[in-house]
Design a protein around this motif. Sequence first.
Motif, PDB file in Angstrom:
ATOM      1  N   ALA A  80     -25.941  -4.295  18.246  1.00  7.57           N
ATOM      2  CA  ALA A  80     -25.165  -4.543  16.842  1.00  7.57           C
ATOM      3  C   ALA A  80     -25.809  -5.567  16.044  1.00  7.57           C
ATOM      4  N   THR A  81     -26.530  -6.487  16.675  1.00  8.37           N
ATOM      5  CA  THR A  81     -27.296  -7.403  15.797  1.00  8.37           C
ATOM      6  C   THR A  81     -28.570  -7.226  15.753  1.00  8.37           C
ATOM      7  N   GLY A  82     -29.236  -6.733  16.585  1.00  5.75           N
ATOM      8  CA  GLY A  82     -30.712  -6.471  16.848  1.00  5.75           C
ATOM      9  C   GLY A  82     -31.435  -7.604  17.388  1.00  5.75           C
ATOM     10  N   ASP A  83     -30.557  -8.832  17.839  1.00  7.87           N
ATOM     11  CA  ASP A  83     -31.245  -9.867  18.352  1.00  7.87           C
ATOM     12  C   ASP A  83     -31.628  -9.614  19.800  1.00  7.87           C
ATOM     13  N   ASP A  84     -32.970 -10.156  20.150  1.00 10.01           N
ATOM     14  CA  ASP A  84     -33.470  -9.931  21.643  1.00 10.01           C
ATOM     15  C   ASP A  84     -32.912 -10.817  22.467  1.00 10.01           C
ATOM     16  N   LEU A  85     -32.663 -10.574  23.711  1.00 10.87           N
ATOM     17  CA  LEU A  85     -32.120 -11.233  24.762  1.00 10.87           C
ATOM     18  C   LEU A  85     -32.627 -10.785  26.139  1.00 10.87           C
ATOM     19  N   MET A  86     -32.292 -11.776  27.008  1.00  7.87           N
ATOM     20  CA  MET A  86     -32.946 -11.720  28.410  1.00  7.87           C
ATOM     21  C   MET A  86     -31.618 -11.021  29.427  1.00  7.87           C
ATOM     22  N   LEU A  87     -31.802  -9.806  29.643  1.00  4.12           N
ATOM     23  CA  LEU A  87     -30.887  -9.235  30.606  1.00  4.12           C
ATOM     24  C   LEU A  87     -31.071  -9.713  31.960  1.00  4.12           C
ATOM     25  N   GLU A  88     -30.001 -10.210  32.690  1.00  2.00           N
ATOM     26  CA  GLU A  88     -30.168 -10.902  34.056  1.00  2.00           C
ATOM     27  C   GLU A  88     -30.348 -10.040  35.019  1.00  2.00           C
ATOM     28  N   PRO A  89     -30.980 -10.401  36.246  1.00  3.61           N
ATOM     29  CA  PRO A  89     -31.212  -9.515  37.504  1.00  3.61           C
ATOM     30  C   PRO A  89     -29.731  -8.990  37.952  1.00  3.61           C
ATOM     31  N   ARG A  90     -29.750  -7.424  38.306  1.00  2.93           N
ATOM     32  CA  ARG A  90     -28.656  -7.200  38.751  1.00  2.93           C
ATOM     33  C   ARG A  90     -29.012  -6.010  39.895  1.00  2.93           C
ATOM     34  N   LYS A  91     -27.788  -5.609  40.465  1.00  4.82           N
ATOM     35  CA  LYS A  91     -27.762  -4.722  41.597  1.00  4.82           C
ATOM     36  C   LYS A  91     -26.981  -3.409  41.278  1.00  4.82           C
ATOM     37  N   VAL A  92     -27.695  -2.329  41.448  1.00  4.51           N
ATOM     38  CA  VAL A  92     -27.179  -1.026  40.885  1.00  4.51           C
ATOM     39  C   VAL A  92     -27.234  -0.010  42.009  1.00  4.51           C
ATOM     40  N   VAL A  93     -26.423   0.965  41.899  1.00  3.67           N
ATOM     41  CA  VAL A  93     -26.076   2.027  42.744  1.00  3.67           C
ATOM     42  C   VAL A  93     -26.595   3.404  42.260  1.00  3.67           C
ATOM     43  N   THR A  94     -27.491   4.140  42.720  1.00  4.45           N
ATOM     44  CA  THR A  94     -27.839   5.279  42.017  1.00  4.45           C
ATOM     45  C   THR A  94     -27.651   6.445  42.938  1.00  4.45           C
ATOM     46  N   PHE A  95     -27.490   7.784  42.577  1.00  5.74           N
ATOM     47  CA  PHE A  95     -27.479   8.888  43.660  1.00  5.74           C
ATOM     48  C   PHE A  95     -28.227  10.023  43.256  1.00  5.74           C
ATOM     49  N   LYS A  96     -28.919  10.118  44.284  1.00  4.70           N
ATOM     50  CA  LYS A  96     -29.972  11.347  44.297  1.00  4.70           C
ATOM     51  C   LYS A  96     -29.421  12.477  45.154  1.00  4.70           C
ATOM     52  N   CYS A  97     -29.280  13.767  44.414  1.00  9.33           N
ATOM     53  CA  CYS A  97     -28.571  14.933  45.119  1.00  9.33           C
ATOM     54  C   CYS A  97     -29.731  15.374  46.098  1.00  9.33           C
ATOM     55  N   SER A  98     -29.232  15.903  47.067  1.00 12.10           N
ATOM     56  CA  SER A  98     -30.086  16.829  48.075  1.00 12.10           C
ATOM     57  C   SER A  98     -30.653  18.026  47.431  1.00 12.10           C
ATOM     58  N   GLY A  99     -31.802  18.463  48.062  1.00 16.27           N
ATOM     59  CA  GLY A  99     -32.477  19.685  47.635  1.00 16.27           C
ATOM     60  C   GLY A  99     -31.298  20.782  47.650  1.00 16.27           C
ATOM     61  N   LYS A 100     -30.588  21.049  48.759  1.00 13.70           N
ATOM     62  CA  LYS A 100     -29.627  21.909  49.026  1.00 13.70           C
ATOM     63  C   LYS A 100     -28.574  21.791  48.159  1.00 13.70           C
ATOM     64  N   LEU A 101     -28.086  20.539  47.503  1.00 13.76           N
ATOM     65  CA  LEU A 101     -27.055  20.544  46.492  1.00 13.76           C
ATOM     66  C   LEU A 101     -27.588  20.920  45.161  1.00 13.76           C
ATOM     67  N   ARG A 102     -28.836  20.579  44.684  1.00 16.15           N
ATOM     68  CA  ARG A 102     -29.493  20.889  43.720  1.00 16.15           C
ATOM     69  C   ARG A 102     -29.709  22.366  43.373  1.00 16.15           C
TER      70      ARG A 102
END
Length: 108
Positions: A80-102
């Motif tokens: 919105a403002t274009g201001d630089d800022l520092m994003l804090e460390p965080r924990k995330v969950v990702t999903f990777k589908c199996s070859g069978k599902l793909r």
Amino acid sequence: MPSSEILALWKGILMTLTKQQIVEAIAESNGYPKSQSSEILEILLEIIKSTLESGEDVLVSGFGRFCFKEKKARKGRNPATGDDLMLEPRKVVTFKCSGKLRGKINRR
């Protein structure tokens, strides 16, 4: 109704599969009451959540892997403002589908 028939009902329809629909599918395919089906799903989701909270991955063979990752602090920008800022460390969950599902997804 077998689970393959229930899944066929959703095939070709663009929609989000809700928790309630999963409960109904469990109930219909196994003859369980909806209350018991809901409890089964809640237990499964709680096992997945607690495993991820402990920092471990969850592998569901033939479906995929929920991966726990820690992201480092990084530079970002307020769009919105274009201001630089520092994003804090965080924990995330990702999903990777199996070859069978793909493979099933890509055969549409």
